[in-house]
Design an enzyme around this catalytic site. Structure first.
Site, PDB file in Angstrom:
ATOM      1  N   SER A   6       0.836  -1.189   0.000  1.00  0.00           N
ATOM      2  CA  SER A   6       0.000   0.000   0.000  1.00  0.00           C
ATOM      3  C   SER A   6       0.885   1.259   0.000  1.00  0.00           C
ATOM      4  O   SER A   6       1.733   1.404  -0.875  1.00  0.00           O
ATOM      5  CB  SER A   6      -0.939  -0.070   1.212  1.00  0.00           C
ATOM      6  OG  SER A   6      -1.966   0.846   1.075  1.00  0.00           O
ATOM      7  N   ARG A   9     -11.635   7.005   9.573  1.00  0.00           N
ATOM      8  CA  ARG A   9     -11.172   5.613   9.564  1.00  0.00           C
ATOM      9  C   ARG A   9     -12.280   4.668   9.089  1.00  0.00           C
ATOM     10  O   ARG A   9     -12.022   3.713   8.357  1.00  0.00           O
ATOM     11  CB  ARG A   9     -10.707   5.214  10.961  1.00  0.00           C
ATOM     12  CG  ARG A   9     -10.179   3.805  11.055  1.00  0.00           C
ATOM     13  CD  ARG A   9      -8.974   3.585  10.138  1.00  0.00           C
ATOM     14  NE  ARG A   9      -8.353   2.287  10.364  1.00  0.00           N
ATOM     15  CZ  ARG A   9      -7.235   1.891   9.782  1.00  0.00           C
ATOM     16  NH1 ARG A   9      -6.620   2.667   8.911  1.00  0.00           N
ATOM     17  NH2 ARG A   9      -6.723   0.719  10.038  1.00  0.00           N
ATOM     18  N   HIS A  60      -8.147  -5.164  -0.105  1.00  0.00           N
ATOM     19  CA  HIS A  60      -6.823  -4.530  -0.010  1.00  0.00           C
ATOM     20  C   HIS A  60      -6.000  -5.050   1.185  1.00  0.00           C
ATOM     21  O   HIS A  60      -4.811  -5.343   1.058  1.00  0.00           O
ATOM     22  CB  HIS A  60      -7.032  -3.015   0.104  1.00  0.00           C
ATOM     23  CG  HIS A  60      -5.773  -2.232   0.242  1.00  0.00           C
ATOM     24  ND1 HIS A  60      -4.817  -2.203  -0.734  1.00  0.00           N
ATOM     25  CD2 HIS A  60      -5.312  -1.458   1.269  1.00  0.00           C
ATOM     26  CE1 HIS A  60      -3.808  -1.432  -0.336  1.00  0.00           C
ATOM     27  NE2 HIS A  60      -4.084  -0.976   0.870  1.00  0.00           N
ATOM     28  N   ASP A  61      -6.632  -5.186   2.355  1.00  0.00           N
ATOM     29  CA  ASP A  61      -5.894  -5.598   3.561  1.00  0.00           C
ATOM     30  C   ASP A  61      -5.356  -7.030   3.490  1.00  0.00           C
ATOM     31  O   ASP A  61      -4.673  -7.466   4.430  1.00  0.00           O
ATOM     32  CB  ASP A  61      -6.760  -5.422   4.815  1.00  0.00           C
ATOM     33  CG  ASP A  61      -6.545  -4.063   5.492  1.00  0.00           C
ATOM     34  OD1 ASP A  61      -5.607  -3.344   5.086  1.00  0.00           O
ATOM     35  OD2 ASP A  61      -7.304  -3.729   6.423  1.00  0.00           O
ATOM     36  N   ASP A  68      -8.781  -6.529  -4.429  1.00  0.00           N
ATOM     37  CA  ASP A  68      -8.456  -5.160  -3.983  1.00  0.00           C
ATOM     38  C   ASP A  68      -9.049  -4.169  -4.985  1.00  0.00           C
ATOM     39  O   ASP A  68      -8.579  -4.040  -6.110  1.00  0.00           O
ATOM     40  CB  ASP A  68      -6.923  -5.028  -3.918  1.00  0.00           C
ATOM     41  CG  ASP A  68      -6.465  -3.679  -3.362  1.00  0.00           C
ATOM     42  OD1 ASP A  68      -7.294  -2.771  -3.206  1.00  0.00           O
ATOM     43  OD2 ASP A  68      -5.248  -3.554  -3.085  1.00  0.00           O
TER      44      ASP A  68
HETATM   45  C1  LIG Z   1       1.304  -1.546   8.009  1.00  0.00           C
HETATM   46  C2  LIG Z   1      -0.023  -1.544   8.436  1.00  0.00           C
HETATM   47  O1  LIG Z   1      -0.861  -1.589   7.640  1.00  0.00           O
HETATM   48  S1  LIG Z   1      -0.302  -1.491  10.031  1.00  0.00           S
HETATM   49  C3  LIG Z   1      -1.926  -1.171  10.195  1.00  0.00           C
HETATM   50  C4  LIG Z   1      -2.674  -2.414  10.092  1.00  0.00           C
HETATM   51  N1  LIG Z   1      -3.606  -2.494  11.145  1.00  0.00           N
HETATM   52  C5  LIG Z   1      -4.792  -1.990  10.982  1.00  0.00           C
HETATM   53  O2  LIG Z   1      -5.151  -1.488   9.955  1.00  0.00           O
HETATM   54  C6  LIG Z   1      -5.665  -2.136  12.203  1.00  0.00           C
HETATM   55  C7  LIG Z   1      -7.127  -2.154  11.866  1.00  0.00           C
HETATM   56  N2  LIG Z   1      -7.320  -3.014  10.781  1.00  0.00           N
HETATM   57  C8  LIG Z   1      -7.711  -4.300  10.942  1.00  0.00           C
HETATM   58  O3  LIG Z   1      -8.061  -4.812  11.977  1.00  0.00           O
HETATM   59  C9  LIG Z   1      -7.566  -5.025   9.674  1.00  0.00           C
HETATM   60  O4  LIG Z   1      -8.778  -5.449   9.203  1.00  0.00           O
HETATM   61  C10 LIG Z   1      -6.576  -6.151   9.767  1.00  0.00           C
HETATM   62  C11 LIG Z   1      -6.222  -6.493   8.378  1.00  0.00           C
HETATM   63  C12 LIG Z   1      -5.305  -5.652  10.421  1.00  0.00           C
HETATM   64  C13 LIG Z   1      -7.082  -7.346  10.600  1.00  0.00           C
HETATM   65  O5  LIG Z   1      -8.042  -8.051   9.916  1.00  0.00           O
HETATM   66  P1  LIG Z   1      -8.839  -9.268  10.583  1.00  0.00           P
HETATM   67  O6  LIG Z   1      -7.915 -10.136  11.358  1.00  0.00           O
HETATM   68  O7  LIG Z   1      -9.650  -9.868   9.500  1.00  0.00           O
HETATM   69  O8  LIG Z   1      -9.716  -8.564  11.680  1.00  0.00           O
HETATM   70  P2  LIG Z   1     -11.163  -7.895  11.507  1.00  0.00           P
HETATM   71  O9  LIG Z   1     -11.190  -6.973  10.355  1.00  0.00           O
HETATM   72  O10 LIG Z   1     -12.184  -8.991  11.500  1.00  0.00           O
HETATM   73  O11 LIG Z   1     -11.305  -7.046  12.822  1.00  0.00           O
HETATM   74  C14 LIG Z   1     -11.242  -7.670  14.065  1.00  0.00           C
HETATM   75  C15 LIG Z   1     -11.699  -6.670  15.117  1.00  0.00           C
HETATM   76  O12 LIG Z   1     -13.065  -6.302  14.857  1.00  0.00           O
HETATM   77  C16 LIG Z   1     -13.845  -6.595  16.040  1.00  0.00           C
HETATM   78  N3  LIG Z   1     -15.167  -7.003  15.600  1.00  0.00           N
HETATM   79  C17 LIG Z   1     -15.501  -8.041  14.812  1.00  0.00           C
HETATM   80  N4  LIG Z   1     -16.826  -8.087  14.663  1.00  0.00           N
HETATM   81  C18 LIG Z   1     -17.333  -7.052  15.361  1.00  0.00           C
HETATM   82  C19 LIG Z   1     -18.652  -6.586  15.597  1.00  0.00           C
HETATM   83  N5  LIG Z   1     -19.708  -7.180  15.071  1.00  0.00           N
HETATM   84  N6  LIG Z   1     -18.793  -5.502  16.393  1.00  0.00           N
HETATM   85  C20 LIG Z   1     -17.737  -4.895  16.950  1.00  0.00           C
HETATM   86  N7  LIG Z   1     -16.470  -5.288  16.746  1.00  0.00           N
HETATM   87  C21 LIG Z   1     -16.283  -6.364  15.968  1.00  0.00           C
HETATM   88  C22 LIG Z   1     -13.090  -7.736  16.711  1.00  0.00           C
HETATM   89  O13 LIG Z   1     -13.451  -7.828  18.068  1.00  0.00           O
HETATM   90  C23 LIG Z   1     -11.668  -7.296  16.506  1.00  0.00           C
HETATM   91  O14 LIG Z   1     -11.361  -6.278  17.417  1.00  0.00           O
HETATM   92  P3  LIG Z   1      -9.862  -5.949  17.876  1.00  0.00           P
HETATM   93  O15 LIG Z   1      -9.092  -5.638  16.622  1.00  0.00           O
HETATM   94  O16 LIG Z   1     -10.010  -4.770  18.767  1.00  0.00           O
HETATM   95  O17 LIG Z   1      -9.372  -7.182  18.543  1.00  0.00           O
HETATM   96  N1  LIG Z   2      -5.165  -1.087   6.824  1.00  0.00           N
HETATM   97  C1  LIG Z   2      -3.856  -0.660   6.507  1.00  0.00           C
HETATM   98  C2  LIG Z   2      -3.646  -0.538   5.044  1.00  0.00           C
HETATM   99  C3  LIG Z   2      -4.081   0.741   4.428  1.00  0.00           C
HETATM  100  O1  LIG Z   2      -3.512   0.837   3.179  1.00  0.00           O
HETATM  101  C4  LIG Z   2      -3.495   0.603   7.249  1.00  0.00           C
HETATM  102  O2  LIG Z   2      -4.352   1.133   7.943  1.00  0.00           O
HETATM  103  O3  LIG Z   2      -2.352   1.037   7.184  1.00  0.00           O
END
Ligand SMILES: CC(=O)SCCNC(=O)CCNC(=O)[C@H](O)C(C)(C)COP(=O)(O)OP(=O)(O)OC[C@H]1O[C@@H](n2cnc3c(N)ncnc32)[C@H](O)[C@@H]1OP(=O)(O)O
Ligand SMILES: N[C@@H](CCO)C(=O)O
Length: 488
Positions: free
Chosen positions: A152, A222, A349-350, A316
Site C-alpha cells: 500500500s 477511519r 486490499h488488507d 483489492d
Molecule cells: C502496516 C499496516 O498496515 S499497520 C496497520 C494495520 N492495522 C490496521 O489497519 C488495524 C485495523 N485493521 C484491521 O483490523 C484489519 O482489518 C486487519 C487487516 C489488520 C485485521 O483483519 P482481521 O484479522 O480480519 O480482523 P477484523 O477486520 O475482522 O477485525 C477484528 C476486530 O473487529 C472486532 N469485531 C468483529 N466483529 C465485530 C462486531 N460485530 N462488532 C464490533 N467489533 C467487531 C473484533 O473484536 C476485533 O477487534 P480488535 O481488533 O479490537 O481485537
Molecule cells: N489497513 C492498513 C492498510 C491501508 O492501506 C493501514 O491502515 O495502514
C-alpha cells in the site's frame, strides 16, 4: 507468543543530526526516527531488508512489545523460518516521517516554538519519507540493501526508493500499490480529511493542549477508509445482514447490523492509536504520490535497476491489479527483471496484511538467492598494481576486508591481494604489491549460479571470488560467508 516469533522487541530511536530539506522546499531542522530491527546484520552488511509500512502502520512490524495482546503488524511473514527469515536477514522497519509512533510528525514538539507542530508541520511527500529512511539505513553503514518490501503506502515508498536510489537495493517488492494515486484514491482520502476538519475539536490542528481530540472526525475518517480496505465478499462472509446484539431491527438509528458495530469499533480503536493531524499529512503525501514523468510511468521508472516482484490482490478495488500490471509493463519496457504475482483472496486490499500462506510463498521464492548477482557485494575496494604493500594493508584495515582485487586503470582484473599475501611480503621482505599479489586469480560472473560457484570455491579452497563482466571489469566480490549466511 509462538515459537516462530522474534519474541520481545523494543522500538529504538535515531536522531538525524542535520536538517532535512523537503520536496516543498521547507526544512526540518531536527528529525527523530523510530525503528525496530530483527535478526543480525552480517559482517559484510549485505543481508539487510527494509520494510516500509502502510498508511497507519508503525515501526513495530514483528515480535511483541512487553504486555501487548497482539504482535507487530507483519508477524505473519517476519521471524525464524518465515519468508523474512530473521536467521538469514537483518530486518529494519521505521515509522514514517509525519507519523505519530515515534518519528517526527505534527504531534512532535516544534523546536522553534516549544509546542507541538500541528499545522505548522510542513506538507511532506513519500520521497521525503524515503529520504529520512535513507539516513537511517546509512547510519548502519549499509551501502546496499538486499531488499525493500512494503504494501500500500509502503509499496509507494518501495517504488520511490527504486527510482531515487536505484543502486541501493538488489531486490524490491511493491505490494498492493500504484505508481501514482488515482482520482478515486485521492477522493477517499479527501473525504476522510474533511471528516476531521469538520470536527470542532480539531480546532485548526490545535487540539494537543485543549485535551479535546477530534475523535468523531478521525473515527469517521477511519470508518470510511476501512470500507475501502475490505471487499464486498469479505463483508458478506463476516457479517451478512446479521443483527448486532438484537433479535429484530429496531426502527431507529441505533446500531442494527453487525457491520455497523464493526465499523464503529474500527473507528473507536483507531482514535486511541492515531493522531488526527498525522492522518491529514500522511494521506496528503499519498495523494501527491506520482512517479510518472511527462505523463508516463515508463519514463518515471527508467532509472530502476533492481530485480522486482510486483504483487497485487485480486479482490483489492482500492489499489486494483491493473495498477500493478501497469507497473510491470513500465518496468518490462525499461528492461528491468520483473515478475508478478496476484494473491487470490476475498479479504480485499488488507489481504497484504493477512494472507500468510501466499505471502510467505511468493516472498521466500523471490528472496531466495539463485545467482551471484543476488548476493555479491558491490562498491568494493580495489587497488592498482603499482601500489605498495602498506597501501594494501591500510585499505584492508579501513574497509574491514581480507581480499582486494588488483585492477588496471580501466578497472580490469589482473590479480588479487589477500591478508595471506601480506604476510608473504614480510617473509620475503618485498614492499611492492606486484611481487606478492596472486595473478592466476579465479573469478566468476554475475549470472553464475550460487551452486556452481560454491562448488568452485570448495574445490579450490578459496573463500572469496571477484565478480567480473565480459571485459574482465570488476563488478564486485562474493565470499563463502555471504553464501552460507544467506542460504541458511
Ligand atoms: C502496516 C499496516 O498496515 S499497520 C496497520 C494495520 N492495522 C490496521 O489497519 C488495524 C485495523 N485493521 C484491521 O483490523 C484489519 O482489518 C486487519 C487487516 C489488520 C485485521 O483483519 P482481521 O484479522 O480480519 O480482523 P477484523 O477486520 O475482522 O477485525 C477484528 C476486530 O473487529 C472486532 N469485531 C468483529 N466483529 C465485530 C462486531 N460485530 N462488532 C464490533 N467489533 C467487531 C473484533 O473484536 C476485533 O477487534 P480488535 O481488533 O479490537 O481485537
Ligand atoms: N489497513 C492498513 C492498510 C491501508 O492501506 C493501514 O491502515 O495502514
Amino acid at each position: 507468543m509462538n515459537k516462530e516469533s522474534v519474541g520481545i522487541v523494543e522500538t529504538q530511536y535515531y536522531d538525524i543530526n542535520e536538517p532535512i530539506t523537503l520536496d516543498s522546499g521547507k526544512t526540518l531542522e531536527k528529525v527523530t526516527v523510530a525503528y525496530e530491527t530483527y535478526g543480525e546484520l552480517n559482517k559484510e552488511k549485505t543481508n539487510a531488508i527494509l520494510i516500509c509500512h502502510a498508511l497507519t502502520g508503525d515501526a513495530h512490524a514483528a515480535g511483541w512489545h512487553e504486555g501487548d495482546r497482539k504482535p507487530g503488524w507483519w508477524e505473519i511473514v517476519i521471524g525464524p523460518g518465515k519468508a523474512l527469515d530473521t536467521e538469514k536477514f537483518f530486518i529494519i522497519c521505521s515509522n514514517v516521517l509525519g507519523g505519530c509512533k515515534g518519528t517526527t510528525g505534527p504531534s512532535s514538539i516544534n523546536p522553534e516554538t516549544g509546542k507541538q507542530y500541528g499545522l505548522d508541520f510542513p506538507v511532506i511527500t513519500i520521497r521525503d519519507m524515503v529520504k529520512v529512511q535513507k539516513k537511517l539505513v546509512d547510519s548502519f553503514g549499509i551501502s546496499q540493501l538486499y531488499a525493500i518490501i512494503g504494501g500500500s503506502m509502503g509499496g509507494m515508498q518501495v517504488l520511490d526508493w527504486m527510482v531515487t536510489y536505484p543502486a541501493m537495493m538488489k531486490k524490491a517488492v511493491p505490494i498492493a500499490t500504484t505508481g501514482l494515486s488515482s482520482p478515486q484514491q485521492i477522493a477517499f482520502n479527501e473525504v476522510g480529511r474533511q471528516a476531521i476538519f469538520s470536527d470542532p475539536n480539531w480546532n485548526n490542528g490545535n487540539y494537543y493542549e485543549t485535551g479535546k481530540i477530534p475523535e468523531n472526525g478521525l473515527s469517521l475518517a477511519r470508518m470510511i477508509a476501512h470500507i475501502t480496505y475490505l471487499s464486498d465478499e469479505s463483508m458478506d462472509i463476516k457479517f451478512g445482514r446479521d443483527l448486532q446484539d438484537k433479535e429484530e431491527i429496531s426502527y431507529d438509528f441505533s446500531i442494527d447490523f453487525q457491520v455497523e458495530s464493526y465499523l464503529k469499533h474500527q473507528g473507536e480503536t483507531f482514535v486511541k492509536r492515531f493522531d488526527a493531524n498525522s492522518y491529514l499529512f500522511i494521506t496528503k503525501a499519498v495523494d501527491l504520490f506520482d512517479l510518472s514523468v511527462n505523463d508516463s510511468l515508463i519514463d518515471g521508472l527508467k532509472e530502476v535497476e533492481c530485480k522486482t516482484e510486483v504483487i497485487s490482490v485480486d479482490s483489492d478495488w482500492l489499489y486494483p491489479t491493473e495498477q500493478s500490471t501497469e507497473l510491470v509493463t513500465a518496468l518490462n519496457v525499461n528492461n528491468v527483471e520483473v515478475s508478478f504475482s496476484e494473491i487470490k483472496s476475498n479479504y480485499g486490499h488488507d489481504a497484504f496484511l493477512l494472507e500468510r500462506g501466499q505471502l510467505n510463498h511468493i516472498l521466500s521464492k523471490f528472496l531466495s538467492s539463485s545467482t551471484v548477482e543476488d548476493l555479491m557485494m558491490e562498491k568494493i575496494a580495489t587497488i592498482k598494481a603499482d601500489a605498495d604493500v602498506q597501501d594494501a594493508a591500510k585499505l584492508m584495515l579501513d574497509k574491514h576486508v581480507t581480499h582486494i582485487p588488483v585492477v588496471t586503470d580501466e578497472n580490469k582484473l589482473i590479480g588479487i591481494v589477500t591478508s595471506w599475501d601480506l604476510s608473504k611480503s614480510i617473509a620475503t621482505n618485498s614492499n611492492q604489491l606486484i611481487d606478492i599479489m596472486t595473478t592466476t586469480v579465479k573469478y566468476c560472473h554475475a549470472d553464475d549460479t550460487i551452486e556452481e560457484i560454491a562448488r568452485q570455491m570448495r574445490k579450490f579452497d578459496i573463500s572469496c571470488l571477484p565478480v567480473v563482466d565480459e571485459d574482465m571489469a570488476v563488478l564486485g566480490l562474493i565470499t563463502t560467508d555471504q553464501i552460507s549466511n544467506l542460504l541458511g
